[in-house]
Design a protein around this motif. Structure first.
Motif, mmCIF file in Angstrom:
data_model
loop_
_atom_site.group_PDB
_atom_site.id
_atom_site.type_symbol
_atom_site.label_atom_id
_atom_site.label_comp_id
_atom_site.label_asym_id
_atom_site.label_seq_id
_atom_site.Cartn_x
_atom_site.Cartn_y
_atom_site.Cartn_z
ATOM 1 N N ALA A 149 0.817 -1.221 0.000
ATOM 2 C CA ALA A 149 0.000 0.000 0.000
ATOM 3 C C ALA A 149 0.846 1.264 0.000
ATOM 4 N N ALA A 150 2.151 1.122 0.268
ATOM 5 C CA ALA A 150 3.017 2.302 0.379
ATOM 6 C C ALA A 150 3.275 2.979 -0.969
ATOM 7 N N CYS A 151 2.861 2.354 -2.073
ATOM 8 C CA CYS A 151 3.057 2.939 -3.414
ATOM 9 C C CYS A 151 2.533 4.372 -3.440
ATOM 10 N N ILE A 152 3.322 5.297 -4.003
ATOM 11 C CA ILE A 152 2.904 6.697 -4.052
ATOM 12 C C ILE A 152 2.343 7.080 -5.428
ATOM 13 N N GLY A 153 2.281 6.139 -6.343
ATOM 14 C CA GLY A 153 1.652 6.413 -7.636
ATOM 15 C C GLY A 153 2.397 7.424 -8.494
ATOM 16 N N CYS A 154 3.727 7.425 -8.416
ATOM 17 C CA CYS A 154 4.496 8.436 -9.153
ATOM 18 C C CYS A 154 4.701 8.049 -10.615
ATOM 19 N N GLY A 155 4.668 6.750 -10.899
ATOM 20 C CA GLY A 155 4.861 6.313 -12.282
ATOM 21 C C GLY A 155 6.302 6.017 -12.652
ATOM 22 N N ALA A 156 7.209 6.017 -11.679
ATOM 23 C CA ALA A 156 8.612 5.701 -11.982
ATOM 24 C C ALA A 156 8.744 4.291 -12.541
ATOM 25 N N CYS A 157 7.884 3.395 -12.066
ATOM 26 C CA CYS A 157 7.947 2.003 -12.542
ATOM 27 C C CYS A 157 7.666 1.943 -14.041
ATOM 28 N N VAL A 158 6.680 2.727 -14.470
ATOM 29 C CA VAL A 158 6.318 2.748 -15.891
ATOM 30 C C VAL A 158 7.470 3.345 -16.707
ATOM 31 N N ALA A 159 8.014 4.451 -16.192
ATOM 32 C CA ALA A 159 9.082 5.146 -16.924
ATOM 33 C C ALA A 159 10.351 4.303 -17.006
ATOM 34 N N SER A 160 10.572 3.441 -16.024
ATOM 35 C CA SER A 160 11.793 2.636 -16.015
ATOM 36 C C SER A 160 11.662 1.362 -16.840
ATOM 37 N N CYS A 161 10.432 1.013 -17.180
ATOM 38 C CA CYS A 161 10.198 -0.274 -17.846
ATOM 39 C C CYS A 161 10.359 -0.129 -19.352
ATOM 40 N N LYS A 162 11.096 -1.046 -19.974
ATOM 41 C CA LYS A 162 11.279 -0.931 -21.425
ATOM 42 C C LYS A 162 9.978 -1.153 -22.172
ATOM 43 N N ASN A 163 8.994 -1.808 -21.493
ATOM 44 C CA ASN A 163 7.685 -2.013 -22.132
ATOM 45 C C ASN A 163 6.657 -0.979 -21.669
ATOM 46 N N SER A 164 7.083 -0.025 -20.858
ATOM 47 C CA SER A 164 6.145 0.934 -20.237
ATOM 48 C C SER A 164 4.979 0.206 -19.590
ATOM 49 N N SER A 165 5.288 -0.810 -18.830
ATOM 50 C CA SER A 165 4.237 -1.568 -18.156
ATOM 51 C C SER A 165 3.915 -0.929 -16.807
ATOM 52 N N ALA A 166 2.641 -0.984 -16.443
ATOM 53 C CA ALA A 166 2.237 -0.478 -15.123
ATOM 54 C C ALA A 166 1.977 -1.650 -14.174
ATOM 55 N N ALA A 167 2.638 -2.761 -14.426
ATOM 56 C CA ALA A 167 2.365 -3.967 -13.633
ATOM 57 C C ALA A 167 2.699 -3.779 -12.160
ATOM 58 N N LEU A 168 3.777 -3.052 -11.873
ATOM 59 C CA LEU A 168 4.137 -2.903 -10.458
ATOM 60 C C LEU A 168 3.083 -2.072 -9.725
ATOM 61 N N PHE A 169 2.689 -0.971 -10.349
ATOM 62 C CA PHE A 169 1.661 -0.102 -9.765
ATOM 63 C C PHE A 169 0.365 -0.886 -9.539
ATOM 64 N N THR A 170 -0.103 -1.553 -10.576
ATOM 65 C CA THR A 170 -1.390 -2.256 -10.510
ATOM 66 C C THR A 170 -1.338 -3.395 -9.491
ATOM 67 N N SER A 171 -0.229 -4.119 -9.530
ATOM 68 C CA SER A 171 -0.146 -5.274 -8.641
ATOM 69 C C SER A 171 -0.017 -4.843 -7.184
ATOM 70 N N ALA A 172 0.569 -3.679 -6.949
ATOM 71 C CA ALA A 172 0.710 -3.221 -5.562
ATOM 72 C C ALA A 172 -0.672 -3.025 -4.951
ATOM 73 N N LYS A 173 -1.587 -2.448 -5.701
ATOM 74 C CA LYS A 173 -2.940 -2.239 -5.162
ATOM 75 C C LYS A 173 -3.673 -3.568 -5.000
ATOM 76 N N ILE A 174 -3.533 -4.434 -6.004
ATOM 77 C CA ILE A 174 -4.190 -5.749 -5.909
ATOM 78 C C ILE A 174 -3.667 -6.502 -4.683
ATOM 79 N N SER A 175 -2.366 -6.434 -4.504
ATOM 80 C CA SER A 175 -1.714 -7.136 -3.415
ATOM 81 C C SER A 175 -2.089 -6.567 -2.056
ATOM 82 N N HIS A 176 -2.123 -5.235 -1.971
ATOM 83 C CA HIS A 176 -2.521 -4.581 -0.719
ATOM 84 C C HIS A 176 -3.877 -5.120 -0.277
ATOM 85 N N LEU A 177 -4.848 -5.104 -1.180
ATOM 86 C CA LEU A 177 -6.211 -5.455 -0.780
ATOM 87 C C LEU A 177 -6.413 -6.961 -0.657
#
Lengths: 640, 248
Positions: B157-185
């Motif tokens: 749940a500590a994810c701050i939603g900044c989008g660094a994960c997307v910017a760092s990914c060569k596929n521009s995937s938001a998997a880390l962001f999305t999975s963090a919320k799924i995982s939290h709940l």
């Protein structure tokens, strides 16, 4: 003409008032709710919780924020916790105890019935947040954990590591987005409200600027709720986010909403000190640090030794000395003032001699470094990131910083301002904290206003609005407001002076902090008013804003906010000057006891000052709401 | 310190962008990176130029609004640090620093270093919550959550939603962001009832927003200012597959 204001308080004993109100409040039937539109400005805890709750009830909600996502509103930054009278610790807590602590913490300058209601609704908030999935700290058995905060003697603070605000906000943000999914909430991120539109004496909409395109938009609704937070950023250096501003409430003030006790600003004792001229904000270190940290300064103001080399006998643990029963956990106003006193005596530490030590060496010796790291690890890491110093090895240097606005728009018991149909919730209003807010009560107030109070009181207002058709935005009142807003922006752009809005803001902030901050005097405030007027004049002729109004332009955004600060700053000084007493965060040097504590004057100043706009920033009208204490007898507030 | 900056300037998402070079002479080591940009902007405004637009708000690492690529790294060289908490003491006198926006097709450029990250909100809107109305909640202690469960949920749940994960990914995937919320709940009793519907909606929405697929390079975790773990992605995939299988 000065008026006496009344906030109709429900009948019955204190503990029954809110129930009596709810029993009699008017309702809107589910079928009629979908005909009604509500605008909520701000998506922090107050705004998001209100917008989500109202949408769940069936109202059509438009939610606005200037940030790029509602999740970024500044509630996100609150660290320490949220109070609730659950008495899970079995340590003597109760709704009444919490009410009394809050009232006393505010130096008996808030409305009894409002403060009681805050305590009364506190337990439901914890239930709601837990149900949303807020990961509060837990005991190993799975039950909720509590800790202690300044100004109280029980443990009633719930927390989620040092990120309680973030987690609570994510809870209400998710509730808000869930309603966006159902279509009941329309979200307008990157939109800044620039005016309230009043039609036939009632708030009927807003003018907003799309910050991506510069387009000016009109939005109509049956009622408008402002949840736009506090204005501590007026001091420039503060613990607030860069974008925090007074513009929404100030523009509402200029449309008829009274501003109450605007000078009551909480200066937080444990922030990082300023390190140089370039600095844009002061980072807060949670008050929870004072559970284990000891505050001291060297006894000798010419001390040159490193802190670790100064022997115990040469240190002054001034909070422990002056307030033995609360010690390092004395309330914020008292701790900040005590720090300023030491700094003014020349005993401040650090290169600019503007800080005091917060020392963990005893706690580390007693409990071990691991325990301290478990309790405050994230704060120590943050401290190191910003200062480059390892606080496990040497004391932190901390300093007071502008933090929370106890003042704000005057609201009645229903949280409605003096403009019918215009509500103010959370930090944007003035209601519950009196002259000083207790730690962990601000998250609480924001949530309680939004989840549990506004849904009842707003409905009571809307009950007779069901026959009002959809508000059309071609009404002349919208046209007039839009023109006002556009003309103002044009005046900023065409000024083409030599100083940026930021430079003006820094000057204003310094003036205000020096003369209307921790310590206020008649002479100082009079001088400040004169200087602020001059600065405001200069702002009209010497402001430099690049670009145009029809594009992304953060300098133009700042220019509008600083223009409002220029007017509000004078009102803050006027408010502080008129109040010839000391109470809570408002400390007038002329009004103190022999041992330097605040001297309240209940005979002459037991009221909230609600200022009315007259069209001239230098001639506000003072209206008074007398504070009537039916249940509690105000006493001298002592933490000794 | 003397610093040379090469900053990406772009009028809007339709225009062509380019690096522009700027020089600053009096940079203090105690300045934050954003304060250094403030200093540059005042200089630009006084010269009659348009300042560099960049996103920022709380400046204490929690709101998630700031975030730029600094020398090709999201939020710059320090680990677990947002752009606003990075200080100039992390650089040397005479350095040249490249500054770019978080680039991804799902993050259209608003101007210069500012991008529109509303796509992340849309993923939450599709199902990133517990379906509980105000007033429905039972007494808080009636839902015990073990210490370990709460801590694990918090880590996600500590994810701050900044989008660094997307910017760092060569596929521009938001998997880390999305999975963090799924995982939290999913790790909390309050949230796990809806896990199977939530995971499908959110994953579908992520694709609809134009984010790429995850190919397990784990660059996202390396650059995440909150240290969100890629194990969340594994949990998301597990829950997603489970949900699809259960349907059949």
């Amino acid at each position: 003409m000065s008026k006496t204001l009344k906030a109709p308080i429900p009948e019955g004993p204190l503990a029954e008032k809110w129930n009596n109100y709810k029993a009699k409040a008017r309702l809107v039937s589910p079928n009629n709710r979908k005909q009604l539109e509500v605008i909520v400005v701000g998506t922090g805890l107050a705004g998001a919780s209100a917008a989500a709750s109202l949408a769940e009830m069936g109202y059509n909600v438009k939610s606005f924020c200037f940030q790029d996502s509602p999740r970024r509103a500044h509630s996100v930054a609150a660290q320490g916790g949220v109070n609730a009278a659950k008495n899970y610790k079995n340590d003597g807590d109760s709704v009444y105890r919490m009410f009394y602590d809050t009232l006393k913490g505010g130096d008996f300058r808030s409305r009894e019935a409002n403060t009681y209601r805050l305590a009364e609704c506190s337990a439901s908030l914890i239930d709601q947040a837990v149900a949303q999935g807020v990961p509060f700290g837990r005991e190993y058995g799975g039950y909720l954990r509590n800790r202690s905060f300044g100004g109280v003697q029980v443990s009633r603070t719930f927390y989620a590591r040092g990120q309680t605000g973030q987690q609570l906000l994510l809870g209400s943000y998710q509730a808000l987005l869930r309603q966006q999914h159902t279509g009941k909430v329309k979200l307008y991120a990157r939109h800044e409200m620039l005016d309230v539109v009043i039609i036939d004496g009632r708030a009927r909409g807003i003018i907003a600027r799309n910050l991506d395109t510069g387009e000016i938009e009109r939005h109509g609704a049956h009622t408008v709720v402002l949840a736009t937070g506090g204005f501590g950023k007026i001091y420039y250096l503060s613990t607030l986010a860069m974008g925090c501003n007074a513009s929404a409430i100030w523009r509402a003030h200029k449309k008829g909403a009274y501003m109450a006790n605007p000078s009551w600003t909480q200066i937080h004792p444990t922030s990082l000190p300023q390190s140089g001229e370039h600095q844009s904000k002061l980072t807060l270190m949670s008050e929870s640090l004072r559970n284990d940290g000891r505050i001291w300064v060297p006894k000798d103001k010419n001390e040159t030794r490193a802190p670790g080399e100064i022997p115990e006998d040469d240190r002054d643990y001034y909070l422990e000395r002056k307030y033995p029963s609360f010690g390092n956990l004395a309330p914020r106003d008292i701790s900040s003032r005590a720090a300023k006193e030491q700094i003014d005596l020349g005993k401040g530490v650090g290169p600019l001699k503007n800080a005091v030590y917060l020392d963990f060496s005893r706690a580390i010796n007693e409990y071990g470094k691991d325990v301290i790291a478990e309790r405050y690890g994230n704060l120590f890491t943050m401290y190191k990131k910003i200062t480059g110093i390892d606080a496990y090895k040497e004391p932190m240097k901390i300093s007071p910083a502008a933090h929370f606005s106890m003042g704000g728009l005057w609201v009645d018991y229903e949280l409605m301002t003096t403009v019918p149909g215009l509500f103010a919730i959370g930090e944007a209003n003035f209601s519950d904290h009196g002259a000083n807010r207790l730690g962990a009560n601000s998250l609480l107030q924001a949530c309680v206003d939004g989840y549990f109070i506004l849904p009842y009181t707003l409905q009571n207002y809307l009950a007779d609005q069901i026959k009002i058709p959809k508000i059309e935005v071609d009404h002349p009142a919208f046209e007039e407001s839009e023109k006002l807003v556009k003309d103002q922006m044009q005046s900023f752009l065409s000024c083409k002076g030599k100083k940026t809005a930021e430079e003006f803001h820094k000057e204003l902030g310094k003036e205000l902090y020096d003369k209307c901050g921790l310590l206020r005097t008649k002479n100082g405030l009079e001088k400040a008013i004169e200087n602020i007027r001059n600065l405001r004049e200069e702002y009209k002729t010497n402001l430099l804003v690049p670009g145009s109004a029809e594009e992304v332009n953060s300098e133009l955004e700042k220019a509008g906010r600083v223009a409002d600060y220029m007017e509000l700053a004078e009102l803050m000084c006027v408010d502080a000057l008129h109040r010839e007493e000391s109470c809570g965060a408002h400390f007038r040097a002329e009004f103190q006891t022999e041992d330097g504590e605040a001297r309240r004057d209940d005979e002459n100043f037991c009221y909230s000052a609600a200022w009315e706009w007259t069209g001239n920033a230098s001639q506000p009208i003072l209206n008074r709401e007398p504070l009537v204490f039916d249940t509690v007898k105000p006493t001298v507030r002592s933490y000794k | 310190m003397k610093i040379t900056l090469k900053i990406w300037r772009q009028r809007d998402c339709q225009s062509k962008g380019e690096f522009k070079e700027y020089h600053l002479d009096k940079v203090s080591k105690d300045m934050s990176f954003l304060e250094m940009l403030d200093t540059l902007n005042i200089k630009l405004i006084k010269q009659g130029d348009l300042p560099v637009e960049f996103d920022h708000d709380c400046r204490e690492g929690i709101c998630g609004q700031c975030g730029v690529m600094i020398n090709g790294i999201a939020h710059g060289p320090l680990k677990n640090t947002t752009t606003c908490q990075l200080h100039m003491r992390s650089f040397n006198d005479g350095d040249t620093i490249y500054v770019e926006p978080f680039k991804a097709s799902a993050f259209p450029i608003v101007r210069d270093l500012k991008v529109n990250r509303s796509a992340l909100d849309h993923i939450i809107t599709s199902g990133g919550y517990v379906s509980v109305d105000t007033g429905q909640a039972p007494e808080a202690n009636s839902i015990p959550v073990t210490f370990e469960q709460a801590e694990a949920a918090f880590d996600a749940a500590a994810c701050i939603g900044c989008g660094a994960c997307v910017a760092s990914c060569k596929n521009s995937s938001a998997a880390l962001f999305t999975s963090a919320k799924i995982s939290h709940l999913a790790q909390l009793p309050q949230g796990d009832k809806e896990t199977s519907t939530r995971v499908v909606s959110m994953v579908n929405q992520m694709e609809e927003e134009g984010f790429g697929h995850c190919t397990n390079t784990e660059a996202c975790e390396v650059e995440c200012p909150e240290g969100i773990s890629v194990l969340n992605i594994a949990r998301m995939n597990y829950e997603y597959n489970r949900s699809r299988l259960m349907k059949k």
